[in-house]
Design an enzyme around this catalytic site. Structure first.
Site, PDB file in Angstrom:
ATOM      1  N   HIS A  16      12.301 -10.317   6.075  1.00 30.39           N
ATOM      2  CA  HIS A  16      11.663 -11.553   6.520  1.00 30.39           C
ATOM      3  C   HIS A  16      11.020 -11.309   7.872  1.00 30.39           C
ATOM      4  O   HIS A  16      11.726 -11.111   8.858  1.00 30.39           O
ATOM      5  CB  HIS A  16      12.695 -12.671   6.665  1.00 30.39           C
TER       6      HIS A  16
HETATM    7  C1  LIG Z   1      12.191  -7.637  -1.139  1.00 31.31           C
HETATM    8  C2  LIG Z   1      11.914  -8.991  -0.575  1.00 31.31           C
HETATM    9  C3  LIG Z   1      12.628 -10.098  -1.020  1.00 31.31           C
HETATM   10  C4  LIG Z   1      12.387 -11.377  -0.511  1.00 31.31           C
HETATM   11  N1  LIG Z   1      13.070 -12.433  -1.015  1.00 31.31           N
HETATM   12  C5  LIG Z   1      12.840 -13.685  -0.563  1.00 31.31           C
HETATM   13  C6  LIG Z   1      13.504 -14.801  -1.111  1.00 31.31           C
HETATM   14  O1  LIG Z   1      14.301 -14.675  -2.049  1.00 31.31           O
HETATM   15  N2  LIG Z   1      13.248 -16.020  -0.609  1.00 31.31           N
HETATM   16  C7  LIG Z   1      12.364 -16.210   0.411  1.00 31.31           C
HETATM   17  O2  LIG Z   1      12.213 -17.339   0.842  1.00 31.31           O
HETATM   18  N3  LIG Z   1      11.706 -15.165   0.952  1.00 31.31           N
HETATM   19  C8  LIG Z   1      11.914 -13.914   0.486  1.00 31.31           C
HETATM   20  N4  LIG Z   1      11.242 -12.840   1.016  1.00 31.31           N
HETATM   21  C9  LIG Z   1      10.329 -13.064   2.130  1.00 31.31           C
HETATM   22  C10 LIG Z   1       8.986 -13.621   1.729  1.00 31.31           C
HETATM   23  O3  LIG Z   1       8.528 -12.983   0.567  1.00 31.31           O
HETATM   24  C11 LIG Z   1       8.024 -13.387   2.887  1.00 31.31           C
HETATM   25  O4  LIG Z   1       8.555 -14.002   4.027  1.00 31.31           O
HETATM   26  C12 LIG Z   1       6.668 -13.996   2.607  1.00 31.31           C
HETATM   27  O5  LIG Z   1       6.079 -13.418   1.473  1.00 31.31           O
HETATM   28  C13 LIG Z   1       5.730 -13.817   3.773  1.00 31.31           C
HETATM   29  O6  LIG Z   1       4.529 -14.514   3.486  1.00 31.31           O
HETATM   30  P1  LIG Z   1       3.192 -14.202   4.247  1.00 31.31           P
HETATM   31  O7  LIG Z   1       2.148 -15.134   3.727  1.00 31.31           O
HETATM   32  O8  LIG Z   1       3.469 -14.232   5.709  1.00 31.31           O
HETATM   33  O9  LIG Z   1       2.808 -12.708   3.903  1.00 31.31           O
HETATM   34  P2  LIG Z   1       2.855 -11.899   2.530  1.00 31.31           P
HETATM   35  O10 LIG Z   1       3.369 -12.742   1.444  1.00 31.31           O
HETATM   36  O11 LIG Z   1       3.546 -10.626   2.847  1.00 31.31           O
HETATM   37  O12 LIG Z   1       1.328 -11.603   2.196  1.00 31.31           O
HETATM   38  C14 LIG Z   1       0.500 -10.748   2.960  1.00 31.31           C
HETATM   39  C15 LIG Z   1      -0.520 -10.096   2.040  1.00 31.31           C
HETATM   40  O13 LIG Z   1      -1.601  -9.615   2.824  1.00 31.31           O
HETATM   41  C16 LIG Z   1      -2.010  -8.350   2.344  1.00 31.31           C
HETATM   42  N5  LIG Z   1      -2.680  -7.667   3.465  1.00 31.31           N
HETATM   43  C17 LIG Z   1      -2.120  -7.240   4.629  1.00 31.31           C
HETATM   44  N6  LIG Z   1      -3.064  -6.717   5.446  1.00 31.31           N
HETATM   45  C18 LIG Z   1      -4.253  -6.815   4.800  1.00 31.31           C
HETATM   46  C19 LIG Z   1      -5.593  -6.438   5.127  1.00 31.31           C
HETATM   47  N7  LIG Z   1      -5.930  -5.893   6.319  1.00 31.31           N
HETATM   48  N8  LIG Z   1      -6.576  -6.662   4.217  1.00 31.31           N
HETATM   49  C20 LIG Z   1      -6.271  -7.241   3.013  1.00 31.31           C
HETATM   50  N9  LIG Z   1      -5.016  -7.615   2.653  1.00 31.31           N
HETATM   51  C21 LIG Z   1      -4.012  -7.411   3.536  1.00 31.31           C
HETATM   52  C22 LIG Z   1      -0.737  -7.700   1.880  1.00 31.31           C
HETATM   53  O14 LIG Z   1      -1.000  -6.692   0.924  1.00 31.31           O
HETATM   54  C23 LIG Z   1       0.024  -8.889   1.289  1.00 31.31           C
HETATM   55  O15 LIG Z   1      -0.262  -9.050  -0.077  1.00 31.31           O
HETATM   56  C24 LIG Z   1      11.426 -11.553   0.495  1.00 31.31           C
HETATM   57  C25 LIG Z   1      10.683 -10.449   0.946  1.00 31.31           C
HETATM   58  C26 LIG Z   1      10.901  -9.177   0.412  1.00 31.31           C
HETATM   59  C27 LIG Z   1      10.079  -8.027   0.886  1.00 31.31           C
END
Ligand SMILES: Cc1cc2nc3c(=O)[nH]c(=O)nc-3n(C[C@H](O)[C@H](O)[C@H](O)COP(=O)(O)OP(=O)(O)OC[C@H]3O[C@@H](n4cnc5c(N)ncnc54)[C@H](O)[C@@H]3O)c2cc1C
Ligand SMILES: *[C@@H]1O[C@H](CO)[C@@H](O)[C@H](O)[C@H]1NC(C)=O
Ligand SMILES: *[C@@H]1O[C@H](CO)[C@@H](O)[C@H](O)[C@H]1NC(C)=O
Ligand SMILES: *[C@@H]1O[C@H](CO)[C@@H](O)[C@H](O)[C@H]1NC(C)=O
Ligand SMILES: *[C@@H]1O[C@H](CO)[C@@H](O)[C@H](O)[C@H]1NC(C)=O
Ligand SMILES: CC(=O)N[C@H]1CO[C@H](CO)[C@@H](O)[C@@H]1O
Length: 601
Positions: free
Chosen positions: A531
């Site tokens: 996270h």
């Molecule tokens: C193994 C695992 C299990 C988890 N389990 C849970 C759970 O059960 N419950 C829960 O609430 N949370 C869980 N989480 C946490 C949750 O998934 C993350 O907190 C959440 O996805 C973060 O959201 P975000 O929008 O910040 O970024 P993300 O969802 O990480 O999305 C970012 C995206 O941007 C893309 N990206 C990055 N840089 C670039 C760039 N320069 N150009 C183009 N694309 C780019 C990446 O490829 C990615 O797809 C888990 C995380 C992991 C890794």
């Protein structure tokens, strides 16, 4: 001995110990897995059963990795994005969003539904349910940032982050927990963010949970969660049911590697589907390099204006950069990647990259030989819903269970001897893990792409240790034959006939070490984190935040952040619902301001 935990080391351990060449024979059986009692159901389409079914995002996705300059132009035009000739492939849209994860997926759905032309730029590839393999090795490489492991610069924390269409949401552990009330109050009151005290935010959480189909019904709890529940009940401790967005009967255990059944709903099967239905285009295999900023007349004190972004497609056949011009640009690439992207674009605010929170986690294990408990706890460690129960230890610490494949299991086990490793692997299916997760007060930095610094504060370390001791107590109370931590010296306790004072003496030995770089002792443990939050926090003034309360950069008009990096502090529970709810509210606001701007002209 001391080991530097690197990706290559991790993958090597995975390969050498239990995933030789990450290969599986024709009947998808790995002989080493058999030895350790591991079998995963493979959900592979029968190739004879052609044609391939259409995937949920087919109408909107442009998979640039397979294209060249000519075919890219055609695909973009087909999706309503004619390319202007020039040194770059230039297209125009209303809103460009970087990242298709929790934040980006929601923003894409809201803006597209409001009638705006949306382009999503995602550096990962698109995998639909059919492509997901439950096999740990290949999935790790394909779905996760750098194959799963991100080390902090002094290597005390393993950080996991998703990198595929759907981002963290496609690989998450399906725990759907709402933002706790105290956290909402803190954010609205102490951080000057009235949003978190509004009905609109509560309604956003309801909408998000509805869209994901969250339910806390669970017909059949998995082995690890049964252990957690049994141990808590034996100690008279409360256990909460953790709502999931998968159906009550869903029991596949591989959701963390991308759910092969499609039952679990990440943004790739929910929000992005809504976005595509309203004409959004998702470019995969395409990495945003920087936002394009022009000088501004100085509206609201913002000296820059964002007019779009430059991106590079990761296909050898595409020779020109992509220039996507937009009225509104949104960074949603997650708390580790948003700060470097904003810095590369020339933003200077000193809070960009600071205030990184990771929810550090410390884990323990208990071995439960089959049919040796007074009331048997049935099942296997890798089966069932991943997180269906949790126990709250203190206002800042919770206990949950992880999903560990045999590779991750092997990588965490402290190395004592070959014989010991073999024995531990043979117990894999009946070893329950549980972890303490702390709402960290201490915070770290994202320096540049791929580099972060993080050390839990003394206070956080104390909470972690207390949480880890609780985990061990719970495992013992559940009837474990043996329990232990992952500390390098293999701290463990045989539980048969153990007296209370023996247990207390053992627990006194439990420590949270600072890690290999700082410890001169041979004992150390590795934290892990899935996270990441807070590295571009929102706030009421540029003096103490990276973006304003609507997610807009203090420096550049029309440039927004919409992902986990916005959160003012760690949230203390699994953050997905919080991130999506914040993204929902902010993107509604962005859509409104776009509509108002149109009325002016
Ligand atoms: C193994 C695992 C299990 C988890 N389990 C849970 C759970 O059960 N419950 C829960 O609430 N949370 C869980 N989480 C946490 C949750 O998934 C993350 O907190 C959440 O996805 C973060 O959201 P975000 O929008 O910040 O970024 P993300 O969802 O990480 O999305 C970012 C995206 O941007 C893309 N990206 C990055 N840089 C670039 C760039 N320069 N150009 C183009 N694309 C780019 C990446 O490829 C990615 O797809 C888990 C995380 C992991 C890794
Ligand atoms: C691009 O790919 C198409 C189809 O694969 C092919 O016909 C064409 O020759 C390629 N063009 C270039 C410039 O390589
Ligand atoms: C995580 O999994 C849950 C439950 O399967 C799902 O509802 C949710 O969409 C996933 N996370 C995200 C960020 O979408
Ligand atoms: C923008 O402003 C800066 C200084 O304020 C100046 O140096 C720069 O040349 C300007 N750029 C353009 C494109 O006008
Ligand atoms: C990690 O590095 C930072 C700065 O580089 C330092 O302040 C911190 O104490 C280090 N932590 C550990 C555990 O090594
Ligand atoms: C309560 C609720 O919405 N449950 C849903 C959970 O998700 C499944 C499908 O994944 C739905 O069938 C349920 O209705």
């Amino acid at each position: 001995g001391k080991i530097c935990w690197s990706r290559s080391l991790f993958l090597n351990i995975m390969k050498e110990t239990c995933l030789p060449d990450v290969q599986v024979d024709e009947n998808s059986e790995n002989p080493h897995w058999k030895a350790i009692g591991y079998s995963v159901e493979e959900w592979q389409r029968d190739p004879a059963e052609a044609p391939a079914p259409s995937r949920p995002l087919d109408n909107g996705v442009v998979e640039t990795r397979a294209l060249n300059d000519t075919t890219l132009l055609r695909s973009l035009a087909d999706r309503g994005l004619p390319v202007k000739p020039g040194a770059q492939h230039t297209v125009e849209c209303d809103a460009v969003i970087v990242g298709s994860g929790c934040g980006g997926g929601v923003a894409a759905a809201i803006l597209a539904s409001a009638g705006y032309k949306v382009v999503v730029v995602e550096k990962g590839d698109y995998f639909a349910a059919d492509d997901y393999s439950s096999v740990e090795g290949p999935s790790m490489e394909r779905l996760f940032e750098k194959g799963g492991i991100f080390c902090t610069s002094n290597v005390t924390t393993m950080v996991f982050t998703g990198s595929t269409v759907g981002g963290g949401s496609a690989v998450n552990w399906s725990a759907c927990i709402r933002t706790p009330g105290e956290v909402l109050q803190e954010w609205s009151h102490d951080h000057g963010l009235p949003l978190f005290a509004t009905k609109a935010y509560v309604q956003a959480m309801n909408t998000v949970c509805d869209r994901l189909g969250v339910t806390d019904e669970c017909l059949k709890e998995g082995f690890q969660n049964k252990v957690l529940r049994r141990g808590c009940e034996a100690l008279g401790l409360p256990v909460d049911a953790v709502p999931r967005n998968s159906s009550a009967g869903h029991y596949c255990g591989s959701c963390n590697f991308g759910c092969p059944t499609g039952d679990k709903r990440g943004t790739d099967t929910t929000w992005l589907v809504d976005a595509v239905k309203h004409g959004a285009v998702i470019l995969t295999g395409c990495k945003a390099e920087r936002f394009i900023l022009h000088n501004n007349s100085g509206k609201d004190g913002r000296s820059k204006k964002c007019v779009g972004l430059l991106a590079t497609c990761m296909s050898n056949g595409i020779t020109k950069k992509l220039r996507i011009e937009a009225k509104v640009s949104i960074s949603a690439c997650g708390a580790l990647m948003t700060p470097p992207l904003l810095r590369n674009s020339g933003l200077k605010n000193r809070h960009i990259g600071r205030n990184l929170h990771l929810h550090p986690v410390s884990m323990a294990w208990g071995y439960f030989p089959e049919n040796k408990q007074a009331v048997p706890i049935t099942g296997k460690s890798y089966e069932g819903g991943i997180i269906t129960s949790m126990h709250r230890v203190t206002p800042r610490t919770i206990i949950e269970t992880p999903a560990l494949g045999p590779g991750a299991f092997a990588a965490m086990v402290p190395w004592e001897s070959g014989r010991d490793m073999k024995e531990r692997m043979s117990r894999f299916a009946r070893t329950a893990h549980a972890f303490a997760l702390v709402r960290d007060r201490g915070s770290g930095f994202v320096d540049c792409e791929g580099r972060l610094r993080f050390t839990p504060s003394r206070d956080d370390t104390r909470e972690l240790r207390n949480g880890l001791r609780h985990v061990l107590r719970i495992l013992v109370a559940a009837g474990a034959a043996e329990v232990g931590t992952h500390r390098s010296d293999g701290l463990r306790l045989r539980c048969k006939g153990v007296r209370d004072e023996d247990l207390e003496a053992f627990l006194d030995e439990v420590t949270i070490e600072k890690g290999p770089m700082h410890s001169t002792a041979d004992k150390w443990a590795v934290f892990s984190s899935a996270h990441q939050m807070g590295s571009c926090r929102m706030g009421s003034s540029p003096k103490d935040s990276a973006v304003d309360g609507s997610g807009e950069s203090w420096e550049a008009e029309g440039l927004y952040v919409c992902d986990g990096s916005l959160l003012p502090t760690a949230v203390g529970v699994n953050p997905m619902i919080t991130i999506q709810s914040v993204a929902y509210c902010l993107s509604k606001g962005i859509a409104e301001s776009m509509t108002n701007a149109q009325k002016h002209y």
